[in-house]
Design an enzyme around this catalytic site. Structure first.
Site, PDB file in Angstrom:
ATOM      1  CB  SER A 144     -20.047 -16.298  22.978  1.00 55.96           C
ATOM      2  OG  SER A 144     -20.260 -17.656  23.308  1.00 55.96           O
ATOM      3  CE1 TYR A 180     -16.344 -15.552  26.816  1.00 51.76           C
ATOM      4  CE2 TYR A 180     -18.178 -17.066  26.471  1.00 51.76           C
ATOM      5  CZ  TYR A 180     -17.105 -16.353  25.976  1.00 51.76           C
ATOM      6  OH  TYR A 180     -16.786 -16.434  24.637  1.00 51.76           O
TER       7      TYR A 180
HETATM    8  N1  LIG Z   1     -13.144 -20.285  21.053  1.00 54.77           N
HETATM    9  C1  LIG Z   1     -14.455 -20.341  21.185  1.00 54.77           C
HETATM   10  O1  LIG Z   1     -15.057 -21.448  21.264  1.00 54.77           O
HETATM   11  C2  LIG Z   1     -15.279 -19.079  21.198  1.00 54.77           C
HETATM   12  C3  LIG Z   1     -16.687 -19.219  21.098  1.00 54.77           C
HETATM   13  C4  LIG Z   1     -17.477 -18.087  21.109  1.00 54.77           C
HETATM   14  C5  LIG Z   1     -16.900 -16.833  21.204  1.00 54.77           C
HETATM   15  N2  LIG Z   1     -15.533 -16.722  21.322  1.00 54.77           N
HETATM   16  C6  LIG Z   1     -14.984 -15.368  21.451  1.00 54.77           C
HETATM   17  O2  LIG Z   1     -14.100 -15.136  20.377  1.00 54.77           O
HETATM   18  C7  LIG Z   1     -13.129 -14.166  20.768  1.00 54.77           C
HETATM   19  C8  LIG Z   1     -11.743 -14.661  20.409  1.00 54.77           C
HETATM   20  O3  LIG Z   1     -11.489 -15.829  21.178  1.00 54.77           O
HETATM   21  P1  LIG Z   1     -10.534 -16.994  20.655  1.00 54.77           P
HETATM   22  O4  LIG Z   1     -11.326 -18.232  20.690  1.00 54.77           O
HETATM   23  O5  LIG Z   1      -9.856 -16.595  19.429  1.00 54.77           O
HETATM   24  O6  LIG Z   1      -9.541 -17.075  21.902  1.00 54.77           O
HETATM   25  P2  LIG Z   1      -7.934 -16.891  22.010  1.00 54.77           P
HETATM   26  O7  LIG Z   1      -7.275 -17.681  20.953  1.00 54.77           O
HETATM   27  O8  LIG Z   1      -7.631 -17.155  23.428  1.00 54.77           O
HETATM   28  O9  LIG Z   1      -7.721 -15.343  21.687  1.00 54.77           O
HETATM   29  C9  LIG Z   1      -8.081 -14.344  22.607  1.00 54.77           C
HETATM   30  C10 LIG Z   1      -7.500 -13.042  22.142  1.00 54.77           C
HETATM   31  O10 LIG Z   1      -7.892 -12.010  23.066  1.00 54.77           O
HETATM   32  C11 LIG Z   1      -6.747 -11.274  23.427  1.00 54.77           C
HETATM   33  N3  LIG Z   1      -6.844 -10.746  24.791  1.00 54.77           N
HETATM   34  C12 LIG Z   1      -7.212 -11.410  25.910  1.00 54.77           C
HETATM   35  N4  LIG Z   1      -7.093 -10.605  26.974  1.00 54.77           N
HETATM   36  C13 LIG Z   1      -6.636  -9.417  26.525  1.00 54.77           C
HETATM   37  C14 LIG Z   1      -6.303  -8.192  27.139  1.00 54.77           C
HETATM   38  N5  LIG Z   1      -6.418  -8.009  28.462  1.00 54.77           N
HETATM   39  N6  LIG Z   1      -5.852  -7.169  26.366  1.00 54.77           N
HETATM   40  C15 LIG Z   1      -5.734  -7.327  25.024  1.00 54.77           C
HETATM   41  N7  LIG Z   1      -6.024  -8.474  24.379  1.00 54.77           N
HETATM   42  C16 LIG Z   1      -6.468  -9.511  25.122  1.00 54.77           C
HETATM   43  C17 LIG Z   1      -5.589 -12.250  23.343  1.00 54.77           C
HETATM   44  O11 LIG Z   1      -4.405 -11.489  23.202  1.00 54.77           O
HETATM   45  P3  LIG Z   1      -2.953 -12.021  23.784  1.00 54.77           P
HETATM   46  O12 LIG Z   1      -2.846 -13.436  23.301  1.00 54.77           O
HETATM   47  O13 LIG Z   1      -1.983 -11.142  23.075  1.00 54.77           O
HETATM   48  O14 LIG Z   1      -3.019 -11.901  25.235  1.00 54.77           O
HETATM   49  C18 LIG Z   1      -5.967 -13.055  22.122  1.00 54.77           C
HETATM   50  O15 LIG Z   1      -5.518 -12.408  20.950  1.00 54.77           O
HETATM   51  C19 LIG Z   1     -13.318 -13.935  22.267  1.00 54.77           C
HETATM   52  O16 LIG Z   1     -14.048 -12.740  22.450  1.00 54.77           O
HETATM   53  C20 LIG Z   1     -14.160 -15.134  22.698  1.00 54.77           C
HETATM   54  O17 LIG Z   1     -14.963 -14.828  23.810  1.00 54.77           O
HETATM   55  C21 LIG Z   1     -14.712 -17.815  21.321  1.00 54.77           C
END
Ligand SMILES: NC(=O)c1ccc[n+]([C@@H]2O[C@H](COP(=O)([O-])OP(=O)(O)OC[C@H]3O[C@@H](n4cnc5c(N)ncnc54)[C@H](OP(=O)(O)O)[C@@H]3O)[C@@H](O)[C@H]2O)c1
Length: 241
Positions: free
Chosen positions: A130, A143
């Site tokens: 991120s 984070y």
């Molecule tokens: N959204 C943003 O603005 C943003 C920006 C920068 C970086 N990121 C990074 O991008 C990545 C994906 O995030 P996203 O935005 O797509 O968020 P999201 O829609 O909330 O997806 C998060 C994913 O992580 C999985 N996860 C969470 N806890 C888990 C656990 N204990 N065991 C297994 N799986 C787990 C969830 O699985 P379940 O739903 O099945 O629990 C879900 O598939 C993350 O690493 C986040 O830090 C996001």
């Protein structure tokens, strides 16, 4: 690296960037293993992308997931959780969850899957970090630390293994991430980008063996400023806060 017929394990494939990456990888004719906790949402993604579903909570360990995934050519370590607020307001459990899901799980999956990639002479690992891990975002200290840890791990890994290693740094992405961390994204700018845009960048990072990718690309500017002139960066960040 060619993705067609490669076996790709995507963690966090049940939602947001991971789900979008599953679709982009399917478009590149990869064979998928989709991991997450929520089996129903994983099944829904698999219905559109093909591939195998493995439901696992990576906070409770990754050995079973790695074993079920079998031979993996590409690991996309995307599962992640956020937390917003001052570090002093965090519980020990909340800190441990962030460290386990965002940092320890990708490190353990690397340890488990890398030997097979090296043996087969075919492999690539993508860490979804991120921009917070580069510049450090107030209210997201733990984070930010977990995401910065991935960058340092990747840098060292790149030097010690023949396998390709990419770190992808998204900015603000339109996913359920903010809702799930319990604090919606409240700023007007930057405007959240679609998850599909990050997914395309992840696929390109593997195909073109890119070490670091910022999405959107302009985020590389603050990252470079922070690296080259940290004092000026802090003053500017203070003015914009
Ligand atoms: N959204 C943003 O603005 C943003 C920006 C920068 C970086 N990121 C990074 O991008 C990545 C994906 O995030 P996203 O935005 O797509 O968020 P999201 O829609 O909330 O997806 C998060 C994913 O992580 C999985 N996860 C969470 N806890 C888990 C656990 N204990 N065991 C297994 N799986 C787990 C969830 O699985 P379940 O739903 O099945 O629990 C879900 O598939 C993350 O690493 C986040 O830090 C996001």
């Amino acid at each position: 690296m060619r993705l067609d017929d490669s076996r790709v394990l995507i963690t966090g494939a049940s939602s947001g960037i991971g789900a979008a990456t599953a679709h982009a990888m399917a478009g590149a004719h990869a064979r998928l293993v989709l991991a997450g906790r929520d089996r129903a949402r994983l099944d829904a993604v698999a219905a559109g992308t093909g591939g195998r579903v493995v439901a696992a909570d990576v906070a409770c360990g990754t050995a079973a997931l790695a074993a079920e995934a079998g031979a993996v050519d590409v690991l996309v370590a995307c599962a992640g959780v956020g937390w917003a607020g001052p570090v002093t307001a965090m519980t020990e459990a909340a800190i441990d969850e962030l460290l386990a899901v965002n940092l320890a799980a990708p490190v353990h999956l690397t340890r488990l899957l890398l030997p097979g990639m090296i043996e087969r002479g075919h492999g690539h690992i993508v860490f979804v970090s991120s921009i917070a891990g580069v510049v450090g975002v107030p209210g997201e200290a733990v984070y930010s630390a977990t995401k910065a840890g991935l960058t340092a791990f990747a840098e060292a890994l790149r030097a010690e293994t023949p396998v390709g290693v990419s770190v992808v740094f998204p900015g603000v992405v339109d996913t359920p991430f903010f809702e799930r961390r319990g604090a919606p994204y409240a700023r007007r700018r930057p405007v959240p980008i679609p998850a599909a845009r990050v997914a395309r960048a992840i696929v390109r990072a593997v195909e073109r063996e890119r070490a670091e990718v910022y999405v959107p690309g302009w985020l590389e500017l603050p990252a470079r400023l922070k690296g080259a002139a940290p004092g000026a960066f802090r003053r500017l960040a203070g003015l914009l806060a």
